[in-house]
Design a protein around this motif. Sequence first.
Motif, PDB file in Angstrom:
ATOM      1  N   ILE A 284       1.121  -1.852  -0.215  1.00 10.56           N
ATOM      2  CA  ILE A 284      -0.308  -0.036  -0.035  1.00 10.56           C
ATOM      3  C   ILE A 284       0.883   1.246  -0.092  1.00 10.56           C
TER       4      ILE A 284
ATOM      5  N   CYS B 108       1.286   3.437   3.195  1.00  9.00           N
ATOM      6  CA  CYS B 108      -0.016   4.658   3.098  1.00  9.00           C
ATOM      7  C   CYS B 108      -0.061   4.979   5.077  1.00  9.00           C
TER       8      CYS B 108
ATOM      9  N   PRO C 182      -3.885   2.902   6.807  1.00  8.20           N
ATOM     10  CA  PRO C 182      -4.716   2.030   5.811  1.00  8.20           C
ATOM     11  C   PRO C 182      -5.597   1.898   7.076  1.00  8.20           C
TER      12      PRO C 182
ATOM     13  N   TYR D 275      -8.301  -1.620   7.616  1.00  8.05           N
ATOM     14  CA  TYR D 275      -8.137  -3.062   7.436  1.00  8.05           C
ATOM     15  C   TYR D 275      -9.327  -4.019   7.487  1.00  8.05           C
TER      16      TYR D 275
ATOM     17  N   ALA E  75      -4.436  -4.936   4.723  1.00  8.71           N
ATOM     18  CA  ALA E  75      -4.892  -3.308   4.630  1.00  8.71           C
ATOM     19  C   ALA E  75      -4.854  -3.255   3.416  1.00  8.71           C
TER      20      ALA E  75
ATOM     21  N   ARG F  69      -5.401   0.954   1.313  1.00  2.95           N
ATOM     22  CA  ARG F  69      -5.024   1.947   1.260  1.00  2.95           C
ATOM     23  C   ARG F  69      -6.009   3.111   1.610  1.00  2.95           C
ATOM     24  N   CYS F  70      -5.973   4.237   1.909  1.00  2.00           N
ATOM     25  CA  CYS F  70      -6.582   4.553   2.940  1.00  2.00           C
ATOM     26  C   CYS F  70      -7.930   5.986   1.428  1.00  2.00           C
TER      27      CYS F  70
ATOM     28  N   CYS G  72      -1.064   7.996  -0.536  1.00  2.00           N
ATOM     29  CA  CYS G  72      -2.483   8.228  -1.848  1.00  2.00           C
ATOM     30  C   CYS G  72      -2.164   9.719  -1.812  1.00  2.00           C
TER      31      CYS G  72
ATOM     32  N   SER H 154      -8.471   0.863  11.392  1.00  3.84           N
ATOM     33  CA  SER H 154      -8.278   1.432  10.848  1.00  3.84           C
ATOM     34  C   SER H 154      -6.658   1.887  11.462  1.00  3.84           C
TER      35      SER H 154
END
Length: 444
Positions: A12, A15, A18, A20, A50, A52-53, A64, A407
Motif C-alpha cells: 500500500i 499509506c 490504512p 483493514y 490492509a 489504502r485510505c 495516497c 484502521s
Amino acid sequence: MFPRLLDQIKAIGGCAHPIYLSGSTITSDALTGEVISSYSTAGEPGERLAVRCRNRRASVCAPCAYLHAGDTYQLIRAGLSGGKNIPESVRDQPRLFVTLTAPSFGPVHRSRDGKRCRPRRDGGVCVHGRPVGCGLVHTEDAPALGRPLCADCYDYVGHVLWHAHAGRLWDRFTTAARRHLASAAGIPRSRLRDHLVVSFAKVAEYQKRAAIHFHAVVRLDGPAGPGTPPPRWATTELLTDAVLTAAVSANVRAPESRAYGDALLVWGRQLDARPIRAFEGDEGPTDDAVAAYVAKYVSKGTADTGAGLDYRVSGPDDIAAAVVPPHVRALMATCWRLGGLPELGHLRLRTWAHGLGYRGHILTKTRRYSTTYTALREERAAFLRGETESTDDPALIAESNWRYVGSGYTPGAARLAAGIAEDLAMSRQLAREAAEDEARGWEP
C-alpha cells in the motif's frame, strides 16, 4: 508474521492511515462450480488485509495523494490527448482552458511583481480609520497577502454566501454557455444535444484571499460523444465567445434574510479562456501542461493553502483555537453565525465552516469527458496482478465477503510505514533527476 506485515505495508506504499478488511473472495466456474482461485485473510497477520485510505490530501496521506494526483493527470490528459478508451481525435476538437474567479469582497494585500501593493497618491482612510491603500512591496510569501486592508469593511457575509452557491453558479454558467451555442447556431436549446455535447472537467483552488476559483477544461464533442467531431460551425472562437458571455451573464440570488438583506452572486471580473494546443510551440497551454496543472492542485487541502482546515469544527471554541490567519478565522466564524439562520439551513454552513462554506468536490467532470477514477484504479490493480487483458469472463463467478475491522497503525508499524513512504518518494525523486539529466545529455 512480521515479513507478511511488512509486505502489506509495502503493497500500500506506506499509506499513512490504512483501512483493514477481513473476508474472502472465491472465483469459480459458472457451469461446473470448480473453484478457479480463492483468497482469504485467515492466513494474514491478525486475519486482516490492509488497503489504502485513498485520501487525496497530501497533508493527510502523502502516498495516497501522490497516486490520486497521478490518476487525475491521466484522467485530464485522456480528455485532451486520447487514451483510456478516448479516441485521439479529441485533440482536433475545440478545447479551452477556462479560469473563473470570485468577485471582490473588499481590497486585500497583493503581490505585483515588485510594484507597490495598492499605491494611493492622496492617502485616505476608510470609515473605520484605516488606510485605504498600501505602499509596500510584498513578496510572494508575505504573510499579509490576501488579508483585507480593513477587516471591518470586508464583505465576509458575501464571501461565505458566494462559496456556498459556487456550485449552483457553475451550473448557471454551463447552462448559459450551452444556450449561447444554440442561439449562435439558430437551433432550440432543447435540440442542442442533437448537434453537439459540451464536456468539461474542473478543479477548485483557493486563492491567497481564501476565495475559491475554478480552472476548467471545456471541450465540444459531437452528439455521440468524444468519438465524433462537433459540427463545423462549432469552432474554438464560438466556444470562447460562449464561455466569456456566460461568465458575464450567469448569476445566483441568495435567499433573502433580515440578517444581511439580499445578495446577487456573480463571477469576478478576472476571467480567462485560452485555447489548448496539442503540442509545444503553438500559442496557448499544451495538453500535458494543463493536465499537470490540474493534478498539482487536486491533492492540496484547505490547510495546505492556508485557507481553512482539513477537519470539521464543532463550535466557536474550535474556530477560536484553530491555527489559521485572522482572515480565515473570520470567514469560519461567519459560516458558523450564518449557519444558525433558518433560511440558510439547507446550505449546511456550520458543517462546512472548515472549508469556508464551500462544500463542492475539488474535481468534477461530465460523464463523457474521459475515464473515471474507478477505471484507473482497476487498471492499476490489474497491472500489479500481471494481467494484460480484461478479466471479465461470463463463465466465471466471483463471490466476495468482506467487512471493515479497523484502521490505523500501532506506533511501531507507523514508523515502518513512514520509512517505506520516504524511500519510495526518494526513489521517485532520483528517477526524475536521472530523467532530467538524460534529457540534457549529461552522462552519469
